[in-house]
Design a protein around this motif. Sequence first.
Motif, PDB file in Angstrom:
ATOM      1  N   LEU A   1       0.807  -1.218   0.000  1.00  0.00           N
ATOM      2  CA  LEU A   1       0.000   0.000   0.000  1.00  0.00           C
ATOM      3  C   LEU A   1       0.847   1.278   0.000  1.00  0.00           C
ATOM      4  CD1 LEU A   1      -2.696  -1.217   2.537  1.00  0.00           C
ATOM      5  CD2 LEU A   1      -3.033  -0.815   0.082  1.00  0.00           C
ATOM      6  N   GLY A   2       2.165   1.114  -0.043  1.00  0.00           N
ATOM      7  CA  GLY A   2       3.039   2.280  -0.144  1.00  0.00           C
ATOM      8  C   GLY A   2       3.533   2.825   1.183  1.00  0.00           C
ATOM      9  N   PHE A   3       3.393   2.050   2.242  1.00  0.00           N
ATOM     10  CA  PHE A   3       3.865   2.493   3.558  1.00  0.00           C
ATOM     11  C   PHE A   3       5.212   1.851   3.888  1.00  0.00           C
ATOM     12  CE2 PHE A   3      -0.795   2.825   3.744  1.00  0.00           C
ATOM     13  CZ  PHE A   3      -0.908   4.183   4.030  1.00  0.00           C
ATOM     14  N   ASP A   4       6.079   1.812   2.884  1.00  0.00           N
ATOM     15  CA  ASP A   4       7.398   1.178   3.024  1.00  0.00           C
ATOM     16  C   ASP A   4       8.212   1.768   4.160  1.00  0.00           C
ATOM     17  OD1 ASP A   4       6.450   1.542   0.185  1.00  0.00           O
ATOM     18  OD2 ASP A   4       7.849  -0.111  -0.098  1.00  0.00           O
ATOM     19  N   SER A   5       8.053   3.064   4.412  1.00  0.00           N
ATOM     20  CA  SER A   5       8.873   3.725   5.430  1.00  0.00           C
ATOM     21  C   SER A   5       8.637   3.157   6.828  1.00  0.00           C
ATOM     22  CB  SER A   5       8.623   5.239   5.425  1.00  0.00           C
ATOM     23  OG  SER A   5       7.269   5.513   5.707  1.00  0.00           O
ATOM     24  N   TYR A   6       7.533   2.486   7.024  1.00  0.00           N
ATOM     25  CA  TYR A   6       7.256   1.871   8.326  1.00  0.00           C
ATOM     26  C   TYR A   6       7.765   0.428   8.395  1.00  0.00           C
ATOM     27  CZ  TYR A   6       4.120   5.807   8.933  1.00  0.00           C
ATOM     28  OH  TYR A   6       3.605   7.065   9.028  1.00  0.00           O
ATOM     29  N   GLY A   7       8.214  -0.091   7.269  1.00  0.00           N
ATOM     30  CA  GLY A   7       8.599  -1.492   7.173  1.00  0.00           C
ATOM     31  C   GLY A   7       9.644  -1.942   8.173  1.00  0.00           C
ATOM     32  N   GLU A   8      10.749  -1.206   8.254  1.00  0.00           N
ATOM     33  CA  GLU A   8      11.832  -1.626   9.144  1.00  0.00           C
ATOM     34  C   GLU A   8      11.402  -1.604  10.609  1.00  0.00           C
ATOM     35  OE1 GLU A   8      14.700  -3.143   8.439  1.00  0.00           O
ATOM     36  OE2 GLU A   8      13.876  -3.078   6.404  1.00  0.00           O
ATOM     37  N   THR A   9      10.664  -0.572  11.003  1.00  0.00           N
ATOM     38  CA  THR A   9      10.177  -0.480  12.379  1.00  0.00           C
ATOM     39  C   THR A   9       9.238  -1.640  12.692  1.00  0.00           C
ATOM     40  OG1 THR A   9      10.355   1.919  12.296  1.00  0.00           O
ATOM     41  CG2 THR A   9       8.978   1.003  14.036  1.00  0.00           C
ATOM     42  N   LEU A  10       8.350  -1.940  11.760  1.00  0.00           N
ATOM     43  CA  LEU A  10       7.407  -3.039  11.974  1.00  0.00           C
ATOM     44  C   LEU A  10       8.112  -4.391  11.996  1.00  0.00           C
ATOM     45  CD1 LEU A  10       4.443  -1.815   9.766  1.00  0.00           C
ATOM     46  CD2 LEU A  10       4.512  -1.963  12.251  1.00  0.00           C
ATOM     47  N   LYS A  11       9.107  -4.563  11.132  1.00  0.00           N
ATOM     48  CA  LYS A  11       9.868  -5.820  11.133  1.00  0.00           C
ATOM     49  C   LYS A  11      10.569  -6.017  12.473  1.00  0.00           C
ATOM     50  CE  LYS A  11      10.642  -6.008   6.198  1.00  0.00           C
ATOM     51  NZ  LYS A  11      11.551  -5.749   5.103  1.00  0.00           N
ATOM     52  N   LEU A  12      11.146  -4.948  13.000  1.00  0.00           N
ATOM     53  CA  LEU A  12      11.815  -5.015  14.301  1.00  0.00           C
ATOM     54  C   LEU A  12      10.816  -5.376  15.398  1.00  0.00           C
ATOM     55  CD1 LEU A  12      14.411  -4.601  15.940  1.00  0.00           C
ATOM     56  CD2 LEU A  12      13.800  -2.189  16.117  1.00  0.00           C
ATOM     57  N   TYR A  13       9.663  -4.726  15.391  1.00  0.00           N
ATOM     58  CA  TYR A  13       8.637  -5.019  16.395  1.00  0.00           C
ATOM     59  C   TYR A  13       8.189  -6.470  16.279  1.00  0.00           C
ATOM     60  CZ  TYR A  13       4.315  -5.205  18.933  1.00  0.00           C
ATOM     61  OH  TYR A  13       3.332  -5.589  19.803  1.00  0.00           O
ATOM     62  N   LEU A  14       7.931  -6.939  15.046  1.00  0.00           N
ATOM     63  CA  LEU A  14       7.477  -8.319  14.839  1.00  0.00           C
ATOM     64  C   LEU A  14       8.535  -9.301  15.322  1.00  0.00           C
ATOM     65  CD1 LEU A  14       5.314 -10.223  13.742  1.00  0.00           C
ATOM     66  CD2 LEU A  14       6.389 -10.017  11.490  1.00  0.00           C
ATOM     67  N   HIS A  15       9.791  -9.009  15.041  1.00  0.00           N
ATOM     68  CA  HIS A  15      10.881  -9.872  15.498  1.00  0.00           C
ATOM     69  C   HIS A  15      10.912  -9.951  17.032  1.00  0.00           C
ATOM     70  CE1 HIS A  15      14.730 -11.887  15.534  1.00  0.00           C
ATOM     71  NE2 HIS A  15      15.200 -10.960  16.344  1.00  0.00           N
ATOM     72  N   LYS A  16      10.806  -8.785  17.695  1.00  0.00           N
ATOM     73  CA  LYS A  16      10.803  -8.769  19.161  1.00  0.00           C
ATOM     74  C   LYS A  16       9.577  -9.503  19.708  1.00  0.00           C
ATOM     75  CE  LYS A  16      13.424  -4.543  19.953  1.00  0.00           C
ATOM     76  NZ  LYS A  16      13.393  -3.178  20.488  1.00  0.00           N
ATOM     77  N   TYR A  17       8.438  -9.332  19.074  1.00  0.00           N
ATOM     78  CA  TYR A  17       7.212 -10.011  19.504  1.00  0.00           C
ATOM     79  C   TYR A  17       7.389 -11.523  19.388  1.00  0.00           C
ATOM     80  CZ  TYR A  17       2.406 -11.636  19.603  1.00  0.00           C
ATOM     81  OH  TYR A  17       1.257 -12.320  19.907  1.00  0.00           O
ATOM     82  N   ASN A  18       7.927 -11.969  18.263  1.00  0.00           N
ATOM     83  CA  ASN A  18       8.130 -13.406  18.060  1.00  0.00           C
ATOM     84  C   ASN A  18       9.127 -13.973  19.066  1.00  0.00           C
ATOM     85  OD1 ASN A  18       6.287 -13.602  15.954  1.00  0.00           O
ATOM     86  ND2 ASN A  18       7.820 -13.214  14.398  1.00  0.00           N
ATOM     87  N   LEU A  19      10.175 -13.218  19.380  1.00  0.00           N
ATOM     88  CA  LEU A  19      11.136 -13.665  20.392  1.00  0.00           C
ATOM     89  C   LEU A  19      10.464 -13.816  21.755  1.00  0.00           C
ATOM     90  CD1 LEU A  19      14.388 -11.659  19.621  1.00  0.00           C
ATOM     91  CD2 LEU A  19      14.018 -14.117  19.384  1.00  0.00           C
ATOM     92  N   ARG A  20       9.625 -12.855  22.092  1.00  0.00           N
ATOM     93  CA  ARG A  20       8.918 -12.902  23.368  1.00  0.00           C
ATOM     94  C   ARG A  20       7.992 -14.122  23.424  1.00  0.00           C
ATOM     95  NH1 ARG A  20       6.592  -7.623  23.919  1.00  0.00           N
ATOM     96  NH2 ARG A  20       4.756  -8.425  22.920  1.00  0.00           N
TER      97      ARG A  20
END
Length: 108
Positions: free
Chosen positions: A81-100
């Motif tokens: 949808l063109g919200f690429d600028s949020y991608g890295e932040t969301l990937k980091l959050y998802l990674h931390k969530y999955n680790l938890r």
Amino acid sequence: MGNEDDEIREQDRFLPIANVARIMKRALPENAKVAKDAKECVQECVSEFISFVTSEASDRCQKEKRKTINGEDILWAMESLGFDSYGETLKLYLHKYNLREVMFLVKY
């Protein structure tokens, strides 16, 4: 016009206003105030945004014949949808969530 059963209640369509107000207050100086109409406007906007992204992720899942939307689907939808600028932040959050989640499963 549809009957009452067909209509979606406002509290089912929008995020709770108290949650929206709390998030807004975190971004402001301690003594700042937020008008009721501003809270309601942001409430409607973020609820619509969530629906928009979720719908895109759902379309992907349907095409892939899956029933469950996961974090990767949301990331894909955001980029699609063109919200690429949020991608890295969301990937980091998802990674931390999955680790938890993994740590929780290991613990129990």
